[in-house]
Every structure is written in C-alpha cells, then in structure tokens.
Design an enzyme around this catalytic site. Sequence first.
Site, PDB file in Angstrom:
ATOM      1  N   ARG A 172      49.218  47.567   6.632  1.00  0.00           N
ATOM      2  CA  ARG A 172      50.265  46.379   5.918  1.00  0.00           C
ATOM      3  C   ARG A 172      51.759  46.895   5.776  1.00  0.00           C
ATOM      4  O   ARG A 172      52.782  46.289   5.513  1.00  0.00           O
ATOM      5  CB  ARG A 172      49.899  45.640   4.652  1.00  0.00           C
ATOM      6  N   LYS A 205      63.274  43.885  15.538  1.00  0.00           N
ATOM      7  CA  LYS A 205      62.242  43.226  16.275  1.00  0.00           C
ATOM      8  C   LYS A 205      61.381  44.377  16.620  1.00  0.00           C
ATOM      9  O   LYS A 205      61.653  45.262  17.577  1.00  0.00           O
ATOM     10  CB  LYS A 205      62.918  42.472  17.540  1.00  0.00           C
ATOM     11  N   GLU A 232      73.237  45.393  28.482  1.00  0.00           N
ATOM     12  CA  GLU A 232      73.564  45.114  26.910  1.00  0.00           C
ATOM     13  C   GLU A 232      74.794  45.645  26.396  1.00  0.00           C
ATOM     14  O   GLU A 232      75.337  44.779  25.654  1.00  0.00           O
ATOM     15  CB  GLU A 232      72.323  45.816  26.157  1.00  0.00           C
ATOM     16  N   LYS A 252      75.809  44.257  16.425  1.00  0.00           N
ATOM     17  CA  LYS A 252      74.470  43.865  16.038  1.00  0.00           C
ATOM     18  C   LYS A 252      74.199  43.712  14.765  1.00  0.00           C
ATOM     19  O   LYS A 252      73.476  42.897  14.014  1.00  0.00           O
ATOM     20  CB  LYS A 252      73.388  44.875  16.732  1.00  0.00           C
ATOM     21  N   GLU A 284      66.708  35.459  13.081  1.00  0.00           N
ATOM     22  CA  GLU A 284      66.873  34.577  14.403  1.00  0.00           C
ATOM     23  C   GLU A 284      66.936  33.042  14.308  1.00  0.00           C
ATOM     24  O   GLU A 284      66.125  32.458  14.945  1.00  0.00           O
ATOM     25  CB  GLU A 284      65.932  35.012  15.644  1.00  0.00           C
ATOM     26  N   ARG A 290      71.760  34.931  15.161  1.00  0.00           N
ATOM     27  CA  ARG A 290      71.076  35.802  15.925  1.00  0.00           C
ATOM     28  C   ARG A 290      71.013  35.476  17.623  1.00  0.00           C
ATOM     29  O   ARG A 290      70.645  36.316  18.258  1.00  0.00           O
ATOM     30  CB  ARG A 290      69.766  36.512  15.071  1.00  0.00           C
ATOM     31  N   ASN A 347      71.081  36.756  22.556  1.00  0.00           N
ATOM     32  CA  ASN A 347      70.275  36.308  23.828  1.00  0.00           C
ATOM     33  C   ASN A 347      71.202  35.993  24.880  1.00  0.00           C
ATOM     34  O   ASN A 347      70.795  35.426  25.894  1.00  0.00           O
ATOM     35  CB  ASN A 347      69.360  35.417  23.561  1.00  0.00           C
ATOM     36  N   HIS A 394      70.336  36.220  28.295  1.00  0.00           N
ATOM     37  CA  HIS A 394      68.689  36.537  28.458  1.00  0.00           C
ATOM     38  C   HIS A 394      67.860  35.270  28.806  1.00  0.00           C
ATOM     39  O   HIS A 394      67.081  35.529  29.503  1.00  0.00           O
ATOM     40  CB  HIS A 394      68.382  37.141  26.976  1.00  0.00           C
ATOM     41  N   HIS A 423      65.506  36.325  31.361  1.00  0.00           N
ATOM     42  CA  HIS A 423      63.921  36.355  31.152  1.00  0.00           C
ATOM     43  C   HIS A 423      63.229  35.795  32.305  1.00  0.00           C
ATOM     44  O   HIS A 423      61.952  36.135  32.884  1.00  0.00           O
ATOM     45  CB  HIS A 423      63.673  35.789  29.902  1.00  0.00           C
ATOM     46  N   HIS A 479      64.916  45.207  33.020  1.00  0.00           N
ATOM     47  CA  HIS A 479      65.220  44.130  32.066  1.00  0.00           C
ATOM     48  C   HIS A 479      66.909  43.921  32.090  1.00  0.00           C
ATOM     49  O   HIS A 479      67.281  42.905  32.106  1.00  0.00           O
ATOM     50  CB  HIS A 479      64.890  44.525  30.788  1.00  0.00           C
TER      51      HIS A 479
HETATM   52  N1  GLY Z   1      67.503  41.800  21.451  1.00  0.00           N
HETATM   53  C1  GLY Z   1      67.969  40.695  20.631  1.00  0.00           C
HETATM   54  C2  GLY Z   1      67.665  40.632  19.247  1.00  0.00           C
HETATM   55  O1  GLY Z   1      67.469  41.805  18.752  1.00  0.00           O
HETATM   56  O2  GLY Z   1      68.017  40.003  18.484  1.00  0.00           O
END
Ligand code: GLY
Length: 357
Positions: free
Chosen positions: A119, A141, A183, A223, A233, A237, A241, A244, A248, A261
């Site tokens: 956990r 993430k 990025e 960030k 998010e 947040r 993106n 993206h 994507h 990417h």
């Molecule tokens: N890479 C996008 C984020 O971390 O929200």
Amino acid sequence: MQEIQVNTEAKRYSLKIGSGLFSDDNAYSMLKNRKAVIVTDSNVAPLYGEGLLARLENLGIDAGIYVIPAGESSKCHNELIKIYNYLAAENITRNDFIVALGGGVTGDLAGFAASTYLRGINLLQIPTSLLAMVDSSIGGKVAVNLPAGKNLVGSFYQPEEVIIDPVLLGTLPDRHFADGMAEVVKYGCIRDSELFLMLENLENREEVMKNIEDIIFRCCTVKKDIVEQDEKEKSLRMILNFGHTFGHAIEKCFSYETYTHGEAVSMGTVFISELSYKLGCCKKDAADRIRALLGKFSLPVDFPKLNAGEVFDAVIKDKKARTDIVNLVLIEDIGKVRTEPFSRERIGGLIHEMLGN
Ligand code: GLY
C-alpha cells in the site's frame, strides 16, 4: 545546487537540481538504515545503475538492482508483477525505498510499483532523460499501460525526493534530448514567457546545455506551482497537457511506433497553436514563434498526413476525454493559456477544417 520545495496535500518534498549531485554521497543520506531497490532499464543500468549500486553499497546501504528491458513495452502489468516479486524476495518493508533511475517509462513503472506495494513504500526519483527531469519524475503521476491505452492504470503518488543531475544528459541521444525540449517549450508557452524568449536565443543543444540548470529550474518551478494548486488534475493541472491532446492522437494513430512522445507533442503543440489562432484566441505571431522554436530544436512541426476521422476517433478515445466534452488547452499569448470545453461535434468539425480532408 538549487532546491524547490513541493507542498502537496499528500506530501512535502524537495526537487534538488545540480550538476554532480548524482555522484555526491550526501545526496543519498535519506537511504541510511533503509534498504534500497534501484529499478532501472537495460540502457541505463550499464551507464549509471551499476555505479549507483556500488556507491550505495560503499555507503553501507543494503541495496539491490532490478533491470527492466528498455522501451515502452515494459510499462505493463507483467513487468510490474516481476518487480513486486523481487521486492517480496528482498523482504522490502514500508520503510524502504524504490529508487527509480531512468526516463519516463522507468519512473512511471517503478513509481506505480512503489505506490501499490504494501500500500505504498518510499520512492526516490532520479530521472536520466530531459523529459523525465522536467516533467514525468515530478508531480506524482505514476502508471502502467493496458492494451486499451497508455497510462490507464495509475495513481498520484508523490516521491520522497527527486534528484536531478543534468550531467546525466551527456549520454542522452540527440533524438531523446529533442524529445524533452518539446516539454521545455511547453512550459514557456503555458506560463513562462521569459523562458520562451531565452530558448529563442539559444541555437542548439550545446547552447541549451550551457543554461540547463536554469532551464530545468524554471520548468520545475512552473510544474510545482501547478501541481500544488491542483494535484489530482481537477482543473488547472490540465494546462500541463497543452499540445498533448493532438500529440496523443498522433502517437495512437501511429501505434506509438513512428514518433517519440516529444515529437508527437511538438506537432500537437503547433496544431493547437494554429487552431487557437484560427479561433481568434491568439495572434498569428504567437503561433509562428512556437512553430519556429520547436523546429529549431529538430522537432517535427507539420501535422502528419492523417485522415481527420482517424484523428477524431483518437481524440475522443483519449482517457482524458471520456465524456461528451473535450477540454482543449488554447493559447492566448506566449506564457498564457486557457482551458475551454468543446463538444465532440465541434471538435470533429475543427479537425476536418484544419486537416482539409
Ligand atoms: N505530464 C502532465 C502532468 O504531470 O500533469
């Protein structure tokens, strides 16, 4: 060394940025009296993994190393189970650490293992690619892929610390350095017009490397600021993106094989910037500057020849768009973006217009 404190609801932790940090014994003081399992890939293991293992052992830390095959296909449940089994065989407890040493795949996979084993055990992120240094290793993430799509099983799990040593970029192939630059440019677009201007005045990788600590610091600061306000998010947040959604879609349409990417994000960034101009959201000059900057860093900028229907399907099947509404991050000016909801029908129409088919 520069240090950024990240204060999320879940955890407070440091991002340490400095050339030579990786080779500094003091960087590993948090591992004292703990066990540490280094998770790395078959490319990074011979470059940095074996050396880190020897360093930790010299410091008297009970350490082991688990090596995954390099490549996106390792970000799967099969590799995850193997890591769990290794952790179990090593009698890893909640006090111990996974050290994720590598790029985005390693950080995401090892991070997800850390977030779920017992956990949740401690996680130290040591990114070795530019993309991981400015994006995937920070903000919490972590995920693995499913055959149905990328990052479909994951969590938000903040590390205990992130050690960012730009010296490690010395072994990164040019294509992967450019990948990270997509990025870096994103941070200039969404929040930091000074960073964007700085990048416009740097001609190539060599010149970027002369300013790399400052560049990474600026990206991580943007960030951190966003993640602190919206860790899960729910709204803000989403601006991370930028570029993206269509990036994507390109990756998906090419089965994640043709483009990295960052390359896909670069084309997606130019696409959304030009769409923003078309919608009257920004001036043409902003879209032109973004196209020129990404192109200068050897990134593709022209949307690949794809059928509009195929792109639309990929956009609406994105995991972030599983409702009737797709949120697009539009640019207003360099350093300023906004999120706007679009219906599926509207998105479909705009894609047709933009791609002319
Ligand atoms: N890479 C996008 C984020 O971390 O929200």
